[in-house]
Design an enzyme around this catalytic site. Structure first.
Site, PDB file in Angstrom:
ATOM      1  N   ARG A  15       0.846  -1.208   0.000  1.00 32.43           N
ATOM      2  CA  ARG A  15       0.000   0.000   0.000  1.00 32.43           C
ATOM      3  C   ARG A  15       0.879   1.254   0.000  1.00 32.43           C
ATOM      4  O   ARG A  15       0.549   2.246  -0.648  1.00 32.43           O
ATOM      5  CB  ARG A  15      -0.954  -0.017   1.204  1.00 32.43           C
ATOM      6  CG  ARG A  15      -1.997   1.086   1.126  1.00 32.43           C
ATOM      7  CD  ARG A  15      -3.086   0.939   2.173  1.00 32.43           C
ATOM      8  NE  ARG A  15      -2.567   1.122   3.528  1.00 32.43           N
ATOM      9  CZ  ARG A  15      -3.308   0.959   4.627  1.00 32.43           C
ATOM     10  NH1 ARG A  15      -4.584   0.607   4.548  1.00 32.43           N
ATOM     11  NH2 ARG A  15      -2.772   1.126   5.831  1.00 32.43           N
TER      12      ARG A  15
ATOM     13  N   ARG B 282       9.946  18.643  -8.533  1.00 34.30           N
ATOM     14  CA  ARG B 282      11.205  18.348  -9.257  1.00 34.30           C
ATOM     15  C   ARG B 282      12.423  18.867  -8.515  1.00 34.30           C
ATOM     16  O   ARG B 282      13.540  18.423  -8.731  1.00 34.30           O
ATOM     17  CB  ARG B 282      11.162  18.967 -10.665  1.00 34.30           C
ATOM     18  CG  ARG B 282      10.189  18.275 -11.598  1.00 34.30           C
ATOM     19  CD  ARG B 282      10.068  19.014 -12.896  1.00 34.30           C
ATOM     20  NE  ARG B 282       9.644  20.409 -12.676  1.00 34.30           N
ATOM     21  CZ  ARG B 282       9.358  21.273 -13.644  1.00 34.30           C
ATOM     22  NH1 ARG B 282       9.476  20.917 -14.905  1.00 34.30           N
ATOM     23  NH2 ARG B 282       8.973  22.500 -13.361  1.00 34.30           N
TER      24      ARG B 282
ATOM     25  N   LYS C  52      -2.585   7.053   1.193  1.00 32.09           N
ATOM     26  CA  LYS C  52      -2.367   7.370   2.606  1.00 32.09           C
ATOM     27  C   LYS C  52      -1.302   8.472   2.660  1.00 32.09           C
ATOM     28  O   LYS C  52      -0.121   8.211   2.873  1.00 32.09           O
ATOM     29  CB  LYS C  52      -1.946   6.100   3.350  1.00 32.09           C
ATOM     30  CG  LYS C  52      -2.210   6.161   4.840  1.00 32.09           C
ATOM     31  CD  LYS C  52      -2.212   4.781   5.453  1.00 32.09           C
ATOM     32  CE  LYS C  52      -2.057   4.813   6.957  1.00 32.09           C
ATOM     33  NZ  LYS C  52      -3.081   5.533   7.693  1.00 32.09           N
TER      34      LYS C  52
ATOM     35  N   GLU D 170     -16.102   6.554   6.663  1.00 27.82           N
ATOM     36  CA  GLU D 170     -15.233   5.907   7.659  1.00 27.82           C
ATOM     37  C   GLU D 170     -15.036   6.869   8.811  1.00 27.82           C
ATOM     38  O   GLU D 170     -15.575   7.982   8.804  1.00 27.82           O
ATOM     39  CB  GLU D 170     -13.896   5.523   7.021  1.00 27.82           C
ATOM     40  CG  GLU D 170     -13.133   6.713   6.427  1.00 27.82           C
ATOM     41  CD  GLU D 170     -11.814   6.320   5.765  1.00 27.82           C
ATOM     42  OE1 GLU D 170     -11.251   5.277   6.100  1.00 27.82           O
ATOM     43  OE2 GLU D 170     -11.349   7.099   4.907  1.00 27.82           O
TER      44      GLU D 170
HETATM   45  N1  PXG Z   1      -9.152   4.875   7.595  1.00 32.18           N
HETATM   46  C1  PXG Z   1      -8.243   5.842   7.773  1.00 32.18           C
HETATM   47  C2  PXG Z   1      -8.559   7.216   7.327  1.00 32.18           C
HETATM   48  C3  PXG Z   1      -7.013   5.539   8.346  1.00 32.18           C
HETATM   49  O1  PXG Z   1      -6.090   6.486   8.513  1.00 32.18           O
HETATM   50  C4  PXG Z   1      -7.735   3.227   8.580  1.00 32.18           C
HETATM   51  C5  PXG Z   1      -8.920   3.601   7.973  1.00 32.18           C
HETATM   52  C6  PXG Z   1      -7.495   1.807   8.938  1.00 32.18           C
HETATM   53  O2  PXG Z   1      -6.589   1.219   8.020  1.00 32.18           O
HETATM   54  P1  PXG Z   1      -5.629   0.025   8.437  1.00 32.18           P
HETATM   55  O3  PXG Z   1      -4.929  -0.333   7.198  1.00 32.18           O
HETATM   56  O4  PXG Z   1      -4.705   0.542   9.503  1.00 32.18           O
HETATM   57  O5  PXG Z   1      -6.497  -1.062   8.931  1.00 32.18           O
HETATM   58  C7  PXG Z   1      -6.752   4.207   8.767  1.00 32.18           C
HETATM   59  C8  PXG Z   1      -5.440   3.874   9.401  1.00 32.18           C
HETATM   60  C9  PXG Z   1      -3.018   7.148  13.972  1.00 32.18           C
HETATM   61  C10 PXG Z   1      -3.147   5.979  13.091  1.00 32.18           C
HETATM   62  O6  PXG Z   1      -1.875   7.516  14.272  1.00 32.18           O
HETATM   63  C11 PXG Z   1      -4.152   5.900  12.156  1.00 32.18           C
HETATM   64  C12 PXG Z   1      -4.224   4.787  11.329  1.00 32.18           C
HETATM   65  C13 PXG Z   1      -3.347   3.759  11.430  1.00 32.18           C
HETATM   66  C14 PXG Z   1      -2.356   3.856  12.357  1.00 32.18           C
HETATM   67  C15 PXG Z   1      -2.231   4.984  13.196  1.00 32.18           C
HETATM   68  O7  PXG Z   1      -4.041   7.706  14.408  1.00 32.18           O
HETATM   69  N2  PXG Z   1      -5.184   4.805  10.407  1.00 32.18           N
END
Ligand code: PXG
Length: 290
Positions: free
Chosen positions: A52, A105, A151, A184
């Site tokens: 990812r 760049r 991300k 979400e």
């Molecule tokens: N939605 C969003 C917007 C995220 O940022 C998830 C869903 C869950 O995705 P994963 O792949 O982790 O199951 C995320 C992930 C933090 C923190 O510091 C946030 C996430 C992951 C780790 C730390 O708040 N978000």
């Protein structure tokens, strides 16, 4: 020895782990990241996170000088060096040092940062009692502008929603798409249980395609529970039997109220508890060893 942070192939004490103020990650939020966890020296879904990360980077035309294999090695080496058994790993790739002006760049080398530390997203008590969600006015970024599947280092969309929730006394915000469908939460995906089936919003709506979300879908398959991606409205949430959130940091957390409507019995539901248990088991055996 204080915590060692990896920056571009070198290790620095936590207090000396710094990057330039001319790094475009800071100046423009120009970069991508991953949040990964390890459990008892097993890194959970490491390859999925690395894939990812490279997809996010490709989406913004950010070239990462390390191969995926080298990146995995750097993550594992950092964990070993810090003697971390259970860790939260923050992997960051920024556009690198440039000048004032957003032209990418000018940035010749991406900066790679690996932090291995701890994270507690929600207080422990909420895992037993359940979380209350509030809906917020800020919609999730529209995918036509900045796809939430990238991300990126620019999390202001989510931070604004978090602030809106905190301002009215809630721990977490439920975000909608600009068209008003359930998207979400600020750092977690959402699932509801209705008539013994699990439903989660489809990724094409413009959400992060969570790795914990995918793990839950696999758990459903394994234990014979139907899981499907479907568009959800506020009403679907209000009339759900159960609800929970998933994320690397949050793991699986039950939701017991949404916009003041009690969900199900008002306590973490049976199916939610089953998924929490199955997920915990999975993290004990599924992972890359170091
Ligand atoms: N939605 C969003 C917007 C995220 O940022 C998830 C869903 C869950 O995705 P994963 O792949 O982790 O199951 C995320 C992930 C933090 C923190 O510091 C946030 C996430 C992951 C780790 C730390 O708040 N978000």
């Amino acid at each position: 020895m204080s915590l060692q942070v990896y920056i571009n192939g070198e290790y620095f004490d936590k207090k000396d782990a710094k990057i330039s103020v001319f790094d475009h990650g800071l100046l423009y939020g120009d970069g991508v990241f991953e949040g990964i966890r390890s459990y008892n020296r097993l890194v959970f879904k490491l390859e999925e996170h690395i894939d990812r990360l490279y997809e996010s980077a490709h989406g913004i035309m950010l070239k990462i000088d390390l191969s995926r294999k080298e990146m995995i090695k750097a993550v594992l080496d950092t964990l070993k060096l810090n003697k971390m058994d259970d860790a939260y790993i923050r992997l960051i790739v920024t556009r690198g040092i440039g000048d004032l002006g957003l032209d990418p760049r000018k940035c010749k080398n991406a900066s790679i940062i690996i932090i291995t530390d701890k994270i507690q997203l929600y207080p422990e008590k909420l895992y037993k009692d359940g979380l209350r969600l509030i809906t917020v006015p800020t919609p999730r970024n529209i995918p036509e502008a900045l796809n939430p599947q990238i991300k990126s280092l620019n999390y202001l969309n989510n931070i604004l929603a978090k602030i809106e929730a905190i301002n009215v006394g809630y721990e977490e915000a439920l975000m909608f798409t600009a068209s008003g469908y359930v998207a979400e939460c600020t750092g977690d995906n959402i699932f509801i249980v209705k008539d013994n089936k699990l439903i989660t919003p489809p990724s094409y709506l413009g959400i992060l395609k969570g790795i914990t979300r995918a793990a839950c879908m696999d758990i459903g398959k394994k234990i014979g529970i139907e899981v499907r991606e479907d568009v959800l409205t506020r009403h679907n949430l209000f009339t759900a039997d159960e609800c929970f959130l998933t994320g690397t940091a949050a793991e699986i957390i039950p939701v017991v109220s949404i916009e003041k409507r009690v969900v199900g019995s008002g306590k973490p539901g049976k199916m939610t508890l089953k998924f929490m248990k199955e997920f915990k088991e999975l993290t004990k055996k599924d992972g890359v060893k170091y």
